[in-house]
Structures are given as structure tokens and as C-alpha cells.
Design an enzyme around this catalytic site. Sequence first.
Site: not given
Length: 462
Positions: A95-97, A106
Site C-alpha cells: 500500500k502507498h505510504q 511507491d
Amino acid sequence: MGTFALLALGQFCVNIEPIRNWLYVKMNPRETDRLINSELGSPRRTDSISSGLPPGVWSPGSTIQRLRSLDTFRGLALTIMVFVNYGGGKYWFFKHQSWNGLTVADLVFPWFVFIMGTSTALSLSSMLRRGCSKRQLLLKILWRSFLLILIGVVVVNPNYCLGPLSWDNLRIPGVLQRLGCTYLVVAGLELLFAKPVPDSTSVEAPYSALRDFLPCWPQWLFMIALEAVWLCLTFLLNVPGCPTGYLGAGGIGDFGKYPNCTGGAAGYIDRLLLGEKHIYQHPSSNVLYMTTVAFDPEGVLGTINSVILAFLGLQGGKILLLFKDQPRQIMLRFCVWSVIMGVISAVLTKCSKEDGFIPVNKNLWSVSYVTTLSSFAFILLLLIYYLVDVKRVWSGAPFFFPGMNSILVYVGHEIFENYFPFKWKMRGPQSHSEHLAQNLIATSLWVVISYGLYQKRIFWKI
């Protein structure tokens, strides 16, 4: 059992000589390479053995061999991107930070931007060598950029079954929109200053160690000016209700002092130019920082740094052009560029997630994010180039196939994301194993589709 039976049957069939010969003809990439053009640039290089010319001499009429490593790199980034967008098994590192820092999710979009720049350098050089005028190429660049932006707007506003798109809540920025704008700037700038690549790279020239860098000094000056604009807007622009130079997530971050300052200048510029309803309404900072302000990770200000990243990729393409028969030089220069970008990142971040001058941040596309990801990209491209095009111990499969049809795979996976067989209702929605199985199957299906299209010689070009 079923799988074992299929493998046994396949092994039996491969041992039959007519079938084996047919498979060899179908899977031999040399004939296919002659027919292929990638959608964001067609990197090609001459095969001096078959053309009868000395090594290092390029000729418009000679046999052309494609650099498979570039499509493999693009396909690898795209495959991970599809897997991440489908959920990544609901694991946190896919998952994106939320704000500062990096996860696997990312990495992939910047790599796609990077390899677009690399392909652009080779494709423009190839088309200029074939006699295309700069005016023709400029029109092609404008048209391609327009199509990318138009397709992007349709893809990020998925109201296909709910009637026509409404301007009231139309999201304007997006992945393809950023690719289109970035391509327009980088390709246009390269076309403006494009010069023929010397036929022979073996002749020693003054400052030969810098001959991949010095001829590009006008472009570098432009990029430095662009970065100066980003720095000035980010750290000097007066944002109402926010401290000057604020890079935080807002919300409850910083003890809740600046709840409506998400993204600082970047968020303010997007809301000012595009309107709050026309940018992304659910940024990755929502959950952890409880932000209430819309913020778009593909916004206007971040596009400046995506142009910088694509230009660094274009620099890699120039290295491939200038040292086309010197793989050691290519790999050495990729390594040097990776180290340079890595050192810049270390200085900007102080090797820290939160305490650096400019933290690595995907939402803002900070300059440290660009230098870090370009450092990774040069190393990754070096490894793939070595394995695929130098030693030829790896054909690039299976990533090579989606890399050949990247726009089709990206658009397709976005449109059909919520349809069977890419998604279905699960018994245990909290189960990592079920999510992982579903996301792996969906991603694998797109790889299989791209392989089938490759075998049928179907490639969607823009």
C-alpha cells in the site's frame, strides 16, 4: 493432480518434433521485433553483424534489433503496479505510504516515468535518423500527449454505467495525465535540441568521459530552472493558514496545529488552479492522519519533479545511444549515475524518514523522492540490461510481454478492475490469503493477455 496432468501432457507434446519446431518459430522474438513499436517510444539499435557494417556504425537501412531490457523494465514496473492497484494482498508494504517514506507500491510509477524518458531518447533518435522532420515529430508528440491526457481523464472517472461524466466532480489529474504532461515537456525539449548521434563512438573526443552529459547542457539548465521553481513555490509561497514551507500531512499530524494544510503549497496550488472538487478526494493520508482536505498525489506541482525524473531516464537513453557497442561503459555509467543520485538523496534526507531537509514523499513527489527512485532505477536497469541484452541468460519473460502493451494493460486493468474474473466476492474479506490469491490471479491474467496479444502481433500504440 490436474496441474500435474497438464504438465505431463505439455512435456509429451514438446517432445514431438513438428510441435517443437512450430513452438520455436512462434516464440522466436527476432521476427516479431521487426514489427514492434512501443507506445511511448520505440527504442531500437542496429545489428551490425547482419548489416555488414563495422561495429559502431548506424545505418537507417540496416537490420534492427530491439533492446528487450527496456520493455522488460517497463513490464516489471507495470506488473507490480497492477498487483498493487488490485490490492497487493492487503499487505501494508503493498500500500502507498501515508506520507513520508517508501513502500513497494511507491516504487513502480516513478520507474514507469523513468523508462518512458529512456525510450523517448532512443525513439526520437531513431525517427530523426530515418528522415522524419522535427515538425512531424512535434505534431506526433503533441498528439500523443493529448491522447494520454484524454484517456487518463476517462480512466480516473469510472462512471461508465452511470451516464455521462459530470464536470461538477470530474477529477482532472491522474497517472496517464501526468505521463502525458511529462512526455510533452521532455520529448519537446529533447526534440528542440536534438542533434545526430555520431556514427562511431570509438573515436576519442575532448572530455569524452562526459560526452553523454555535456551535449545536453541546455536541457540541464532548463531542468535546474524547473527545480528552482519547485523549490521556490514549495518553500517560499505564502499559503493562507499554514506555515511557509510546510511539507506535512495536516490533519492530526504535528499535534493537529495545521489540520487544513495537507501538502502545503502543493495542495494549495491544486485547489487554487483546479478546484477542490476536481482533485483526488481520498488521499493516502486520510486514514492515519485523519485529513479532511482533498489532496492529489498527481497534482500540478509534483509534475515538475516527474519531468526531472523522466529527464534522468532520458539521460540513460543517451548513454545507450552513445555507447551502444560498449556494454561495460553503459553499465559503469548507470552505476555512477545511481551513486550520484543516491548521495544527493542521502544529503537531502539525512538518511532519515522524517528528519531530513526534504523527506522522501510520494504524495508530494519531493526532489529527494525523485533522486532516490532514479538511483534505484539506474541500478535496476543495469541489472536487467546485463541479464537480458548483454549475457542473454534471460529473455525478459514474463514481464517483457506486458511491457510491449503497457498502455493497453494499464487502461484495461483500471476499467475491468471490479469485474469477474479479476475480482469476485470473497468468503473472508479480512483474509490475506484470499486477497493475495485474487490479486495474483488478476495480475497473472493480464500477463497472459499481453502474451496472447504479443503472439498475435497486436500492439496498441498511441
